[in-house]
Design a protein around this motif. Sequence first.
Motif, PDB file in Angstrom:
ATOM      1  N   ALA A   8       0.842  -1.188   0.000  1.00 23.13           N
ATOM      2  CA  ALA A   8       0.000   0.000   0.000  1.00 23.13           C
ATOM      3  C   ALA A   8       0.881   1.243   0.000  1.00 23.13           C
ATOM      4  O   ALA A   8       1.981   1.246   0.549  1.00 23.13           O
ATOM      5  CB  ALA A   8      -0.898  -0.010   1.238  1.00 23.13           C
ATOM      6  N   PRO A   9       0.411   2.333  -0.596  1.00 19.89           N
ATOM      7  CA  PRO A   9       1.215   3.546  -0.710  1.00 19.89           C
ATOM      8  C   PRO A   9       1.279   4.313   0.593  1.00 19.89           C
ATOM      9  O   PRO A   9       0.828   5.431   0.710  1.00 19.89           O
ATOM     10  CB  PRO A   9       0.485   4.336  -1.788  1.00 19.89           C
ATOM     11  CG  PRO A   9      -0.932   3.909  -1.674  1.00 19.89           C
ATOM     12  CD  PRO A   9      -0.866   2.459  -1.308  1.00 19.89           C
ATOM     13  N   ARG A  10       1.821   3.673   1.608  1.00 21.00           N
ATOM     14  CA  ARG A  10       1.964   4.333   2.904  1.00 21.00           C
ATOM     15  C   ARG A  10       3.222   3.813   3.563  1.00 21.00           C
ATOM     16  O   ARG A  10       3.305   2.661   3.949  1.00 21.00           O
ATOM     17  CB  ARG A  10       0.753   4.035   3.782  1.00 21.00           C
ATOM     18  CG  ARG A  10       0.845   4.650   5.189  1.00 21.00           C
ATOM     19  CD  ARG A  10      -0.293   4.119   6.029  1.00 21.00           C
ATOM     20  NE  ARG A  10      -0.327   4.788   7.328  1.00 21.00           N
ATOM     21  CZ  ARG A  10      -1.233   4.551   8.251  1.00 21.00           C
ATOM     22  NH1 ARG A  10      -2.169   3.670   8.028  1.00 21.00           N
ATOM     23  NH2 ARG A  10      -1.206   5.184   9.405  1.00 21.00           N
ATOM     24  N   GLU A  11       4.227   4.667   3.696  1.00 20.11           N
ATOM     25  CA  GLU A  11       5.497   4.211   4.237  1.00 20.11           C
ATOM     26  C   GLU A  11       5.863   4.920   5.531  1.00 20.11           C
ATOM     27  O   GLU A  11       6.859   4.601   6.140  1.00 20.11           O
ATOM     28  CB  GLU A  11       6.604   4.424   3.191  1.00 20.11           C
ATOM     29  CG  GLU A  11       6.394   3.619   1.896  1.00 20.11           C
ATOM     30  CD  GLU A  11       6.343   2.119   2.128  1.00 20.11           C
ATOM     31  OE1 GLU A  11       6.984   1.648   3.081  1.00 20.11           O
ATOM     32  OE2 GLU A  11       5.660   1.429   1.370  1.00 20.11           O
ATOM     33  N   THR A  12       5.068   5.894   5.946  1.00 22.80           N
ATOM     34  CA  THR A  12       5.354   6.613   7.177  1.00 22.80           C
ATOM     35  C   THR A  12       5.058   5.726   8.378  1.00 22.80           C
ATOM     36  O   THR A  12       3.961   5.173   8.482  1.00 22.80           O
ATOM     37  CB  THR A  12       4.494   7.894   7.274  1.00 22.80           C
ATOM     38  OG1 THR A  12       4.723   8.691   6.116  1.00 22.80           O
ATOM     39  CG2 THR A  12       4.845   8.686   8.521  1.00 22.80           C
ATOM     40  N   PRO A  13       5.991   5.557   9.290  1.00 25.99           N
ATOM     41  CA  PRO A  13       5.740   4.717  10.458  1.00 25.99           C
ATOM     42  C   PRO A  13       4.555   5.227  11.269  1.00 25.99           C
ATOM     43  O   PRO A  13       4.267   6.428  11.288  1.00 25.99           O
ATOM     44  CB  PRO A  13       7.053   4.831  11.251  1.00 25.99           C
ATOM     45  CG  PRO A  13       8.076   5.243  10.248  1.00 25.99           C
ATOM     46  CD  PRO A  13       7.364   6.103   9.268  1.00 25.99           C
ATOM     47  N   VAL A  14       3.876   4.321  11.928  1.00 30.15           N
ATOM     48  CA  VAL A  14       2.759   4.705  12.793  1.00 30.15           C
ATOM     49  C   VAL A  14       3.176   4.508  14.240  1.00 30.15           C
ATOM     50  O   VAL A  14       4.002   3.657  14.557  1.00 30.15           O
ATOM     51  CB  VAL A  14       1.500   3.879  12.471  1.00 30.15           C
ATOM     52  CG1 VAL A  14       0.996   4.187  11.078  1.00 30.15           C
ATOM     53  CG2 VAL A  14       1.771   2.391  12.613  1.00 30.15           C
ATOM     54  N   ALA A  15       2.585   5.314  15.107  1.00 32.34           N
ATOM     55  CA  ALA A  15       3.015   5.316  16.511  1.00 32.34           C
ATOM     56  C   ALA A  15       2.682   4.012  17.216  1.00 32.34           C
ATOM     57  O   ALA A  15       3.453   3.530  18.042  1.00 32.34           O
ATOM     58  CB  ALA A  15       2.375   6.501  17.238  1.00 32.34           C
ATOM     59  N   ASP A  16       1.512   3.435  16.904  1.00 37.30           N
ATOM     60  CA  ASP A  16       1.074   2.224  17.597  1.00 37.30           C
ATOM     61  C   ASP A  16       0.484   1.256  16.577  1.00 37.30           C
ATOM     62  O   ASP A  16      -0.735   1.204  16.388  1.00 37.30           O
ATOM     63  CB  ASP A  16       0.035   2.572  18.668  1.00 37.30           C
ATOM     64  CG  ASP A  16      -0.208   1.422  19.632  1.00 37.30           C
ATOM     65  OD1 ASP A  16       0.107   0.270  19.279  1.00 37.30           O
ATOM     66  OD2 ASP A  16      -0.726   1.674  20.737  1.00 37.30           O
ATOM     67  N   PRO A  17       1.325   0.484  15.906  1.00 40.28           N
ATOM     68  CA  PRO A  17       0.833  -0.386  14.831  1.00 40.28           C
ATOM     69  C   PRO A  17      -0.146  -1.453  15.295  1.00 40.28           C
ATOM     70  O   PRO A  17      -1.066  -1.802  14.561  1.00 40.28           O
ATOM     71  CB  PRO A  17       2.107  -1.005  14.251  1.00 40.28           C
ATOM     72  CG  PRO A  17       3.154  -0.827  15.299  1.00 40.28           C
ATOM     73  CD  PRO A  17       2.800   0.436  16.016  1.00 40.28           C
ATOM     74  N   LEU A  18       0.021  -1.987  16.515  1.00 40.69           N
ATOM     75  CA  LEU A  18      -0.911  -3.000  16.991  1.00 40.69           C
ATOM     76  C   LEU A  18      -2.300  -2.398  17.163  1.00 40.69           C
ATOM     77  O   LEU A  18      -3.310  -3.020  16.812  1.00 40.69           O
ATOM     78  CB  LEU A  18      -0.425  -3.601  18.307  1.00 40.69           C
ATOM     79  CG  LEU A  18      -1.339  -4.661  18.936  1.00 40.69           C
ATOM     80  CD1 LEU A  18      -1.617  -5.807  17.956  1.00 40.69           C
ATOM     81  CD2 LEU A  18      -0.734  -5.199  20.228  1.00 40.69           C
ATOM     82  N   PHE A  19      -2.379  -1.200  17.690  1.00 43.74           N
ATOM     83  CA  PHE A  19      -3.652  -0.496  17.816  1.00 43.74           C
ATOM     84  C   PHE A  19      -4.295  -0.330  16.442  1.00 43.74           C
ATOM     85  O   PHE A  19      -5.491  -0.598  16.254  1.00 43.74           O
ATOM     86  CB  PHE A  19      -3.422   0.864  18.476  1.00 43.74           C
ATOM     87  CG  PHE A  19      -4.644   1.743  18.527  1.00 43.74           C
ATOM     88  CD1 PHE A  19      -5.737   1.407  19.306  1.00 43.74           C
ATOM     89  CD2 PHE A  19      -4.690   2.926  17.800  1.00 43.74           C
ATOM     90  CE1 PHE A  19      -6.860   2.226  19.364  1.00 43.74           C
ATOM     91  CE2 PHE A  19      -5.805   3.746  17.846  1.00 43.74           C
ATOM     92  CZ  PHE A  19      -6.894   3.396  18.628  1.00 43.74           C
ATOM     93  N   GLU A  20      -3.506   0.104  15.462  1.00 39.07           N
ATOM     94  CA  GLU A  20      -4.020   0.278  14.101  1.00 39.07           C
ATOM     95  C   GLU A  20      -4.507  -1.045  13.519  1.00 39.07           C
ATOM     96  O   GLU A  20      -5.549  -1.110  12.861  1.00 39.07           O
ATOM     97  CB  GLU A  20      -2.932   0.865  13.200  1.00 39.07           C
ATOM     98  CG  GLU A  20      -2.621   2.319  13.446  1.00 39.07           C
ATOM     99  CD  GLU A  20      -3.618   3.241  12.765  1.00 39.07           C
ATOM    100  OE1 GLU A  20      -4.047   2.929  11.635  1.00 39.07           O
ATOM    101  OE2 GLU A  20      -3.974   4.270  13.372  1.00 39.07           O
ATOM    102  N   PHE A  21      -3.766  -2.102  13.748  1.00 39.66           N
ATOM    103  CA  PHE A  21      -4.124  -3.422  13.236  1.00 39.66           C
ATOM    104  C   PHE A  21      -5.450  -3.890  13.831  1.00 39.66           C
ATOM    105  O   PHE A  21      -6.314  -4.428  13.125  1.00 39.66           O
ATOM    106  CB  PHE A  21      -3.012  -4.415  13.567  1.00 39.66           C
ATOM    107  CG  PHE A  21      -3.189  -5.776  12.958  1.00 39.66           C
ATOM    108  CD1 PHE A  21      -2.838  -6.018  11.636  1.00 39.66           C
ATOM    109  CD2 PHE A  21      -3.697  -6.831  13.701  1.00 39.66           C
ATOM    110  CE1 PHE A  21      -2.991  -7.276  11.067  1.00 39.66           C
ATOM    111  CE2 PHE A  21      -3.861  -8.092  13.151  1.00 39.66           C
ATOM    112  CZ  PHE A  21      -3.503  -8.306  11.822  1.00 39.66           C
ATOM    113  N   LEU A  22      -5.620  -3.670  15.124  1.00 38.41           N
ATOM    114  CA  LEU A  22      -6.859  -4.077  15.787  1.00 38.41           C
ATOM    115  C   LEU A  22      -8.047  -3.232  15.333  1.00 38.41           C
ATOM    116  O   LEU A  22      -9.173  -3.734  15.224  1.00 38.41           O
ATOM    117  CB  LEU A  22      -6.690  -3.986  17.302  1.00 38.41           C
ATOM    118  CG  LEU A  22      -5.723  -5.007  17.908  1.00 38.41           C
ATOM    119  CD1 LEU A  22      -5.390  -4.641  19.355  1.00 38.41           C
ATOM    120  CD2 LEU A  22      -6.304  -6.417  17.839  1.00 38.41           C
ATOM    121  N   LEU A  23      -7.796  -1.957  15.062  1.00 38.78           N
ATOM    122  CA  LEU A  23      -8.861  -1.119  14.511  1.00 38.78           C
ATOM    123  C   LEU A  23      -9.349  -1.679  13.179  1.00 38.78           C
ATOM    124  O   LEU A  23     -10.555  -1.682  12.902  1.00 38.78           O
ATOM    125  CB  LEU A  23      -8.378   0.316  14.312  1.00 38.78           C
ATOM    126  CG  LEU A  23      -8.208   1.212  15.534  1.00 38.78           C
ATOM    127  CD1 LEU A  23      -7.835   2.623  15.096  1.00 38.78           C
ATOM    128  CD2 LEU A  23      -9.468   1.239  16.395  1.00 38.78           C
TER     129      LEU A  23
END
Length: 263
Positions: A8-23
């Motif tokens: 996917a065209p998104r390479e900027t790190p996210v602060a809490d990837p597990l939170f994002e994954f669960l969302l």
Amino acid sequence: MSGPPVAAPRETPVADPLFEFLLRLGDDRLVLGHRLSEWCGHAPILEEDIALANIALDLIGQASAFLALAGRVEGKGRDQDALAYFRDEHRYRNALLVEQPNGHFGTTIVRQFLFDAWSVLHLEALTRCGHEELAGLAAKALKEDTYHLRHSSQWVIRLGDGTEESHGRAQEALDQLWRFTGELFEVDVVDQAVAQEGITVDHEALRVRWMELVGEVAGEATLTLPEEESMATGGRRGRHSEHLGHLLAEMQILARSHPGASW
């Protein structure tokens, strides 16, 4: 849909990837559950009215569990209700497929089947992940989604291999919804980050199995899978169609009209 999944065209790190994954897990099911609830009292036969309502309840129950875990991971005091009712559209991480309008009955069934086929395979992978609580939630949801897939598969076959009109409507739905399926197999920085925590999903293997499953049912239904085309994307990154905003306005109005109320 051929070839490996495209990042996917998104390479900027996210602060809490597990939170994002669960969302993502919770939002897929919350939005699709609400979509199915719109059929209550409007399905073509009474038994299907009840079946769609029960599937909707299953999905919303799954959403509640995944969002509750997301709230605990976030650690900011937001529970599943706060995450469901007090986020704006761009904060949702559901795939575009599940927010598409119900359309006619064939559209709803084909949308459900495409999601169910992916969800069963995805949940199977998550039952083996290194996050114990997530694996347990996935195992519970898998039991329900296995039934959902059986139900939607049978309906796809019934519609596709039915009358000339039902076949045409099912094929139309498949052609219209196909471009939203590629997003389900994208790999981005969230997937890469949670893999380091033991939550690994082989997206290419999942895509191959999904194509086999969908192709088998489509063949029995005498439906033709669409040719590969440009896939729609953006839902996982909060870029949604206009349909989600209308859905959320309806879904959230009561909670937002009476914030802090208990029922």
